[in-house]
Scaffold this motif. Structure first.
Motif, PDB file in Angstrom:
ATOM      1  N   VAL A 163       0.846  -1.189  -0.050  1.00  7.60           N
ATOM      2  CA  VAL A 163      -0.134  -0.039  -0.011  1.00  7.60           C
ATOM      3  C   VAL A 163       0.802   1.207   0.112  1.00  7.60           C
ATOM      4  N   PHE A 164       1.744   1.422   0.936  1.00  6.06           N
ATOM      5  CA  PHE A 164       2.536   2.458   0.914  1.00  6.06           C
ATOM      6  C   PHE A 164       3.796   2.330   0.110  1.00  6.06           C
ATOM      7  N   GLY A 165       4.295   1.394  -0.176  1.00 12.91           N
ATOM      8  CA  GLY A 165       5.695   1.181  -0.854  1.00 12.91           C
ATOM      9  C   GLY A 165       6.649   1.369   0.151  1.00 12.91           C
ATOM     10  N   PRO A 166       7.844   0.651  -0.618  1.00 10.45           N
ATOM     11  CA  PRO A 166       9.217   0.698   0.219  1.00 10.45           C
ATOM     12  C   PRO A 166       9.809   2.188   0.654  1.00 10.45           C
ATOM     13  N   ASP A 167       9.419   3.102   0.074  1.00  7.69           N
ATOM     14  CA  ASP A 167       9.915   4.309   0.032  1.00  7.69           C
ATOM     15  C   ASP A 167       9.223   5.176   1.302  1.00  7.69           C
ATOM     16  N   LYS A 168       8.013   4.970   1.238  1.00 10.87           N
ATOM     17  CA  LYS A 168       7.265   5.883   2.303  1.00 10.87           C
ATOM     18  C   LYS A 168       6.796   4.970   3.445  1.00 10.87           C
ATOM     19  N   LEU A 169       7.084   3.935   3.332  1.00 11.84           N
ATOM     20  CA  LEU A 169       7.028   2.957   4.857  1.00 11.84           C
ATOM     21  C   LEU A 169       7.957   3.240   5.976  1.00 11.84           C
ATOM     22  N   PRO A 170       8.991   3.735   5.910  1.00  9.61           N
ATOM     23  CA  PRO A 170       9.785   4.101   7.146  1.00  9.61           C
ATOM     24  C   PRO A 170       9.097   5.461   7.655  1.00  9.61           C
ATOM     25  N   LYS A 171       8.810   6.386   6.843  1.00  9.85           N
ATOM     26  CA  LYS A 171       8.028   7.658   7.265  1.00  9.85           C
ATOM     27  C   LYS A 171       6.850   7.342   7.788  1.00  9.85           C
ATOM     28  N   MET A 172       5.947   6.518   7.455  1.00  6.23           N
ATOM     29  CA  MET A 172       4.864   6.127   7.925  1.00  6.23           C
ATOM     30  C   MET A 172       5.028   5.560   9.458  1.00  6.23           C
ATOM     31  N   ILE A 173       5.766   4.558   9.414  1.00  5.09           N
ATOM     32  CA  ILE A 173       6.047   4.094  10.714  1.00  5.09           C
ATOM     33  C   ILE A 173       6.634   5.087  11.782  1.00  5.09           C
ATOM     34  N   GLN A 174       7.509   6.155  11.355  1.00  6.05           N
ATOM     35  CA  GLN A 174       7.723   7.156  12.272  1.00  6.05           C
ATOM     36  C   GLN A 174       6.453   7.824  12.981  1.00  6.05           C
ATOM     37  N   ASP A 175       5.753   8.252  11.624  1.00  7.53           N
ATOM     38  CA  ASP A 175       4.545   8.925  12.103  1.00  7.53           C
ATOM     39  C   ASP A 175       3.510   8.364  13.011  1.00  7.53           C
ATOM     40  N   VAL A 176       3.442   6.918  12.812  1.00  6.66           N
ATOM     41  CA  VAL A 176       2.594   6.254  13.835  1.00  6.66           C
ATOM     42  C   VAL A 176       3.176   6.124  15.068  1.00  6.66           C
ATOM     43  N   THR A 177       4.434   5.806  15.178  1.00  8.36           N
ATOM     44  CA  THR A 177       4.913   5.700  16.575  1.00  8.36           C
ATOM     45  C   THR A 177       4.947   6.945  17.296  1.00  8.36           C
ATOM     46  N   ARG A 178       5.173   8.116  16.582  1.00  8.01           N
ATOM     47  CA  ARG A 178       5.043   9.518  17.089  1.00  8.01           C
ATOM     48  C   ARG A 178       3.872   9.646  17.711  1.00  8.01           C
ATOM     49  N   THR A 179       2.825   9.291  16.895  1.00  4.66           N
ATOM     50  CA  THR A 179       1.325   9.527  17.241  1.00  4.66           C
ATOM     51  C   THR A 179       0.967   8.786  18.529  1.00  4.66           C
ATOM     52  N   ILE A 180       1.483   7.438  18.286  1.00  2.00           N
ATOM     53  CA  ILE A 180       1.085   6.731  19.722  1.00  2.00           C
ATOM     54  C   ILE A 180       1.750   7.407  20.972  1.00  2.00           C
TER      55      ILE A 180
END
Length: 150
Positions: A20-37
Motif C-alpha cells: 500500500v505505502f511502498g518501500p519508500d514511504k513505509l519508514p516515514k509512515m512507521i515514524q509518524d504512527v509511533t510518534r502519534t502513539i
C-alpha cells in the motif's frame, strides 16, 4: 497491546503495508504512527496524573483499571473481607437446578443420578414434593381468619 496477533497475521500486515505505502514511504509512515502513539500515551498519562491530583490524597491508591467492571469484580472476589469465597464455593448451581427440576417433575431427588446428597426437610432448605396435595379440611370446618389478608 498486540497479544492477539499471530505471526502469520503480522507477516500479512507487513506485506500489505509494503504494497500500500511502498518501500519508500513505509519508514516515514512507521515514524509518524509511533510518534502519534507516543503523543497519545503522554496525553493519557498527563490526564491520569491531573485526575489523581484533583481527587486528592484520599484517592492516592486509585487505579484506573478498576473502572473496568471485569477487573473490579475480580478484585472484589479476591478480596475475602466479605466472605464471598465461601459463598461462591458453597453454591453448586448444577445441583440446585437438578433439585428444582426433580421437584417440578415430581421425581424423588434421592433416586436422581445428579444428586448425591440425602433429602432433607423443607424447613432446612431441601426439596419440596410438588405432587403432594394439601390436606383438605372437613366440609363444616371454616378456614382460619387472617386479618392481614383481607
Amino acid at each position: 497491546m498486540f497479544n492477539d496477533i499471530g505471526p502469520l497475521e503480522l507477516v500479512t500486515l507487513v506485506v500489505l503495508a509494503v504494497l500500500v505505502f511502498g518501500p519508500d514511504k513505509l519508514p516515514k509512515m512507521i515514524q509518524d504512527v509511533t510518534r502519534t502513539i507516543r503523543k497519545i500515551r503522554e496525553f493519557s498519562e498527563g490526564a491520569k496524573q491531573d485526575i489523581r491530583n484533583e481527587l486528592g490524597p484520599e484517592f492516592k491508591d486509585f487505579e484506573f483499571e478498576d473502572l473496568n467492571p471485569k477487573t473490579f469484580i475480580r478484585k472484589q472476589l479476591d478480596n475475602d473481607d466479605l466472605g464471598l469465597k465461601e459463598i461462591r464455593n458453597g453454591f453448586d448451581l448444577k445441583k440446585e437446578m437438578a433439585e428444582v427440576t426433580d421437584a417440578v417433575h415430581g421425581r424423588d431427588s434421592e433416586s436422581s443420578p445428579s444428586s448425591s446428597s440425602s433429602s432433607t426437610s423443607g424447613a432446612t432448605g431441601g426439596t419440596v414434593d410438588m405432587t403432594k396435595r394439601p390436606e383438605k379440611a372437613a366440609p363444616d370446618e371454616r378456614p382460619p381468619f387472617d386479618a392481614d389478608a383481607t
